[in-house]
Design a protein around this motif. Sequence first.
Motif, short mmCIF file in Angstrom:
data_model
loop_
_atom_site.label_atom_id
_atom_site.label_comp_id
_atom_site.label_asym_id
_atom_site.label_seq_id
_atom_site.Cartn_x
_atom_site.Cartn_y
_atom_site.Cartn_z
N ALA A 109 22.23 16.81 36.64
CA ALA A 109 21.92 18.17 37.09
C ALA A 109 23.18 18.88 37.56
CB ALA A 109 20.88 18.12 38.21
N ARG A 110 24.04 18.16 38.28
CA ARG A 110 25.29 18.78 38.74
C ARG A 110 26.16 19.19 37.56
NH1 ARG A 110 24.76 14.93 43.00
NH2 ARG A 110 26.06 13.40 41.90
N ALA A 111 26.20 18.35 36.51
CA ALA A 111 26.97 18.68 35.32
C ALA A 111 26.41 19.92 34.62
CB ALA A 111 27.00 17.50 34.36
N THR A 112 25.09 20.02 34.57
CA THR A 112 24.46 21.19 33.95
C THR A 112 24.76 22.45 34.74
OG1 THR A 112 22.68 19.83 33.04
CG2 THR A 112 22.25 22.19 33.24
N VAL A 113 24.73 22.35 36.06
CA VAL A 113 25.06 23.51 36.90
C VAL A 113 26.50 23.93 36.67
CG1 VAL A 113 25.43 24.26 39.28
CG2 VAL A 113 23.32 23.08 38.66
N ARG A 114 27.41 22.98 36.59
CA ARG A 114 28.82 23.33 36.33
C ARG A 114 28.96 24.03 34.98
NH1 ARG A 114 29.78 18.20 38.73
NH2 ARG A 114 29.98 17.21 36.67
N GLU A 115 28.21 23.55 33.99
CA GLU A 115 28.25 24.18 32.67
C GLU A 115 27.76 25.63 32.75
OE1 GLU A 115 26.66 23.38 28.10
OE2 GLU A 115 25.95 22.14 29.76
N PHE A 116 26.67 25.84 33.49
CA PHE A 116 26.17 27.20 33.67
C PHE A 116 27.21 28.09 34.32
CE2 PHE A 116 24.43 30.19 36.78
CZ PHE A 116 23.78 31.08 35.94
N LEU A 117 27.84 27.61 35.38
CA LEU A 117 28.81 28.41 36.11
C LEU A 117 30.01 28.77 35.25
CD1 LEU A 117 28.71 26.59 39.57
CD2 LEU A 117 27.60 28.75 38.94
N ARG A 118 30.35 27.92 34.29
CA ARG A 118 31.44 28.24 33.36
C ARG A 118 31.05 29.35 32.39
NH1 ARG A 118 32.25 22.52 33.36
NH2 ARG A 118 31.00 22.30 31.47
N GLN A 119 29.77 29.48 32.08
CA GLN A 119 29.32 30.52 31.15
C GLN A 119 29.60 31.91 31.71
OE1 GLN A 119 28.03 29.81 28.04
NE2 GLN A 119 28.54 27.71 28.63
N ASN A 120 29.15 32.14 32.94
CA ASN A 120 29.39 33.41 33.64
C ASN A 120 29.03 34.61 32.76
OD1 ASN A 120 30.13 34.93 35.87
ND2 ASN A 120 32.25 35.12 35.21
N GLU A 121 27.85 34.56 32.16
CA GLU A 121 27.37 35.64 31.30
C GLU A 121 26.06 36.19 31.86
OE1 GLU A 121 25.51 36.23 26.83
OE2 GLU A 121 26.83 34.53 27.22
N TYR A 122 26.01 37.50 32.08
CA TYR A 122 24.78 38.09 32.63
C TYR A 122 23.75 38.31 31.51
CZ TYR A 122 26.27 42.68 30.77
OH TYR A 122 26.66 43.73 29.96
N HIS A 123 22.51 38.47 31.87
CA HIS A 123 21.86 37.98 33.09
C HIS A 123 21.51 36.52 32.88
CE1 HIS A 123 20.98 42.36 32.89
NE2 HIS A 123 21.12 42.32 34.20
N GLY A 124 21.79 35.67 33.87
CA GLY A 124 21.56 34.26 33.71
C GLY A 124 21.00 33.63 34.97
N ALA A 125 20.49 32.42 34.81
CA ALA A 125 19.99 31.66 35.96
C ALA A 125 19.99 30.19 35.62
CB ALA A 125 18.58 32.11 36.35
N VAL A 126 20.17 29.36 36.64
CA VAL A 126 20.07 27.91 36.49
C VAL A 126 19.11 27.40 37.55
CG1 VAL A 126 22.13 27.48 37.93
CG2 VAL A 126 21.31 25.72 36.34
N ALA A 127 18.18 26.56 37.13
CA ALA A 127 17.17 25.99 38.03
C ALA A 127 17.36 24.49 38.12
CB ALA A 127 15.76 26.31 37.54
#
Length: 218
Positions: free
Chosen positions: A56-74
Amino acid sequence: MYLKPTLAGLSLMALAACDAPTVSSQSQNEAKYRTLTSVAGSKNIVIGAQPTGPDARATVREFLRQNEYHGAVAVAANADVASWWVGMSSVENAKKAAVAECNFFSRSTSCTVHAVSVPVTKSGQQIVGVGHSAKAVETLKEMYVETDPGRFSALAETEFGVWFASWNYATAADARKNALDGCNDTNAEVRAETDPGLMRELATVLDMTCKITITFAP
């Protein structure tokens, strides 16, 4: 138009689906274009619970690298699971999709939003009411500039992540029909490629139907 999803996160050009049967006024067109051109990028905002496991932490880091609106990670409270979506029409749609996908893969209802990505100005101020994804905004700016006087353009969208734009048609009806046909064709392809169980989960929170959201004439 649609960007094929990946398992780690569905990067979609999805947008709010609400009918717009009439052509926008000049003032509405100008206001929309000002909003679209005011977006300079996006930023991530952490708003909720932290991921509990390494995956889950790896997936969150991947999301944060995307930095594309509009987005969300759960993230799931009781499993090492996280899911993210970017390229949505709104933060709310991104949240719904991320939570639904996370619940599906964690086989629970414990998922909550960890972080979101939002559009911002050059100074970093969040912009509300954009109503479109980052990729869709670039196409819409072209549509507003390149539609010739006396011609018509249209955008058809679903909340799930499919959109199709058409422009420079002789009539508004022709522009709408082309946009809907393109959106519906892509929508059928996306449904065929998506896990049926995940599709059912997403359909409980997102509108999967192609609808005309913009009809434009200069």
